[in-house]
Write a protein that holds these residues in place. Structure first.
Motif, PDB file in Angstrom:
ATOM      1  N   SER A  99      -3.737  45.624 -43.777  1.00 30.43           N
ATOM      2  CA  SER A  99      -3.974  44.573 -44.777  1.00 30.43           C
ATOM      3  C   SER A  99      -2.697  43.819 -45.142  1.00 30.43           C
ATOM      4  N   ASP A 100      -1.550  44.325 -44.729  1.00 33.08           N
ATOM      5  CA  ASP A 100      -0.286  43.622 -44.945  1.00 33.08           C
ATOM      6  C   ASP A 100      -0.068  42.515 -43.911  1.00 33.08           C
ATOM      7  N   SER A 101      -0.918  42.459 -42.905  1.00 32.10           N
ATOM      8  CA  SER A 101      -0.788  41.433 -41.873  1.00 32.10           C
ATOM      9  C   SER A 101      -0.977  40.056 -42.491  1.00 32.10           C
ATOM     10  N   ALA A 102       0.066  39.275 -42.469  1.00 28.31           N
ATOM     11  CA  ALA A 102       0.083  37.968 -43.141  1.00 28.31           C
ATOM     12  C   ALA A 102       1.411  37.300 -42.804  1.00 28.31           C
ATOM     13  N   THR A 103       1.585  36.103 -43.321  1.00 31.16           N
ATOM     14  CA  THR A 103       2.877  35.429 -43.226  1.00 31.16           C
ATOM     15  C   THR A 103       3.596  35.578 -44.558  1.00 31.16           C
ATOM     16  N   TYR A 104       4.864  35.958 -44.494  1.00 34.40           N
ATOM     17  CA  TYR A 104       5.651  36.190 -45.707  1.00 34.40           C
ATOM     18  C   TYR A 104       6.681  35.077 -45.859  1.00 34.40           C
ATOM     19  N   LEU A 105       6.665  34.461 -47.018  1.00 34.41           N
ATOM     20  CA  LEU A 105       7.538  33.323 -47.292  1.00 34.41           C
ATOM     21  C   LEU A 105       8.593  33.718 -48.316  1.00 34.41           C
ATOM     22  N   CYS A 106       9.851  33.528 -47.965  1.00 38.15           N
ATOM     23  CA  CYS A 106      10.879  33.695 -48.991  1.00 38.15           C
ATOM     24  C   CYS A 106      11.044  32.362 -49.701  1.00 38.15           C
ATOM     25  N   ALA A 107      11.417  32.415 -50.962  1.00 36.78           N
ATOM     26  CA  ALA A 107      11.438  31.197 -51.778  1.00 36.78           C
ATOM     27  C   ALA A 107      12.566  31.250 -52.804  1.00 36.78           C
ATOM     28  N   PRO A 108      13.774  30.939 -52.389  1.00 34.74           N
ATOM     29  CA  PRO A 108      14.855  30.807 -53.373  1.00 34.74           C
ATOM     30  C   PRO A 108      14.580  29.627 -54.296  1.00 34.74           C
ATOM     31  N   THR A 109      14.971  29.771 -55.546  1.00 31.36           N
ATOM     32  CA  THR A 109      14.529  28.814 -56.570  1.00 31.36           C
ATOM     33  C   THR A 109      15.649  28.494 -57.536  1.00 31.36           C
ATOM     34  N   MET A 110      15.622  27.267 -58.048  1.00 31.76           N
ATOM     35  CA  MET A 110      16.531  26.902 -59.124  1.00 31.76           C
ATOM     36  C   MET A 110      15.812  25.956 -60.073  1.00 31.76           C
ATOM     37  N   ASN A 111      16.296  25.880 -61.285  1.00 31.24           N
ATOM     38  CA  ASN A 111      15.797  24.895 -62.232  1.00 31.24           C
ATOM     39  C   ASN A 111      16.660  23.655 -62.090  1.00 31.24           C
ATOM     40  N   SER A 112      15.996  22.530 -61.827  1.00 35.63           N
ATOM     41  CA  SER A 112      16.735  21.309 -61.506  1.00 35.63           C
ATOM     42  C   SER A 112      16.114  20.126 -62.217  1.00 35.63           C
ATOM     43  N   GLY A 113      16.871  19.484 -63.061  1.00 37.99           N
ATOM     44  CA  GLY A 113      16.384  18.278 -63.714  1.00 37.99           C
ATOM     45  C   GLY A 113      15.091  18.454 -64.472  1.00 37.99           C
ATOM     46  N   GLY A 114      14.887  19.618 -65.085  1.00 36.47           N
ATOM     47  CA  GLY A 114      13.703  19.819 -65.905  1.00 36.47           C
ATOM     48  C   GLY A 114      12.503  20.379 -65.166  1.00 36.47           C
TER      49      GLY A 114
END
Lengths: 111, 113
Positions: free
Chosen positions: B82-97
Motif C-alpha cells: 500500500s506504500d506503492s505511490a509517488t513521493y514528493l518532497c516539498a521544501p517551503t518558505m513563506n514569501s511575500g505573504g
C-alpha cells in the motif's frame, strides 16, 4: 473537518475551446487557495494563489486566469485552450498551519 | 540548476524492506520541509513536515533534514504494498505573504508483495 472538492474530475476539450474548473473548500473560513498544474513527468507548478476574495496572484504567464468570487470558491479559466494546457490540475488550501492540503484534481486533455 | 532535485525512480523493493527516498535543494531560504504521497491519478496527500535539521518520526515514516548539506530524506520501515505511490518532497518558505512550496518531481516507489 475540512474538505476540498474539485470538478469535473476528468475533462476532454478541443483546442480553442473555453475552460472552467471549480474548487470549493468546506469547513473553514478565509483559507489561502492555490491552483497547481502537474504535467506528465514534471513537478507541480504553481499557477495562481489567493489570500482572499477577489485577490489573485499569478506565478507564471500563461493562457489561464483565476478568480475567487466567494471565500471558499476558486475558479480556473481559459478563453481558448492550447494543447500545452493538458495536465492534472490541483487545487490546494492552507489556513494557519504551515502545510497545504490538496483536492482530488481534474485531469484535462486538450485535443 | 533546479531548486529541488529528486530521483524519479522507479524504485522497486520487496515487502518489508526499508526504503530511503531523497531530495536535494539549492535555496537556503527554505524554512520547512514537507513530504507528500501521491497515488496514481489522485491528489497528493500530506505525509509529514518538519522545520529543523534532524529526524522526525511518525509511525513507519521518518523524515530527516540536513540543512547544512541541503539534503532531505524520507525513510519507510517495514514497507507495504500500500506504500506503492509517488513521493514528493516539498521544501517551503513563506514569501511575500503566501506560502511558496517548491515540489520535487517525485520518486515512484513500488513495493512488491
Amino acid at each position: 473537518s475540512q474538505t476540498i472538492h474539485q470538478w469535473p474530475a476528468t475533462l476532454v476539450q478541443p483546442v480553442g475551446s473555453p475552460l472552467s474548473l471549480e474548487c470549493t473548500v468546506e469547513g473553514t473560513s478565509n483559507p489561502n487557495l492555490y491552483w497547481y498544474r502537474q504535467a506528465a513527468g514534471r513537478g507541480l507548478q504553481l499557477l495562481f494563489y489567493s489570500v482572499g476574495i477577489g485577490q489573485i496572484s499569478s506565478e507564471v504567464p500563461q493562457n489561464l486566469s483565476a478568480s475567487r468570487p466567494q471565500d471558499r470558491q476558486f475558479i480556473l479559466s481559459s478563453k481558448k485552450l492550447l494543447l500545452s494546457d493538458s495536465g492534472f490540475y490541483l487545487c490546494a488550501w492552507r489556513l494557519d498551519a504551515d502545510t497545504q492540503y490538496f483536492g482530488p484534481g481534474t485531469r484535462l486533455t486538450v485535443l | 540548476q533546479k531548486e529541488v532535485e529528486q530521483d524519479p525512480g522507479p524504485l522497486s523493493v520487496p515487502e518489508g524492506a526499508i526504503v530511503s527516498l531523497n531530495c536535494t535543494y539549492s535555496n537556503s531560504a527554505f524554512q520547512y520541509f514537507m513530504w507528500y504521497r501521491q497515488y496514481s491519478r489522485k491528489g497528493p496527500e500530506l505525509l509529514m513536515y518538519t522545520y529543523s535539521s534532524g529526524n522526525k518520526e511518525d509511525g513507519r515514516f521518518t523524515a530527516q533534514v540536513d540543512k547544512s548539506s541541503k539534503y532531505i530524506s524520507l525513510f519507510i520501515r517495514d514497507s507495504q504494498p500500500s506504500d506503492s505511490a509517488t513521493y514528493l518532497c516539498a521544501p517551503t518558505m513563506n514569501s511575500g505573504g503566501y506560502q511558496k512550496v517548491t515540489f520535487g518531481t517525485g520518486t515512484k516507489l513500488q513495493v512488491i508483495p
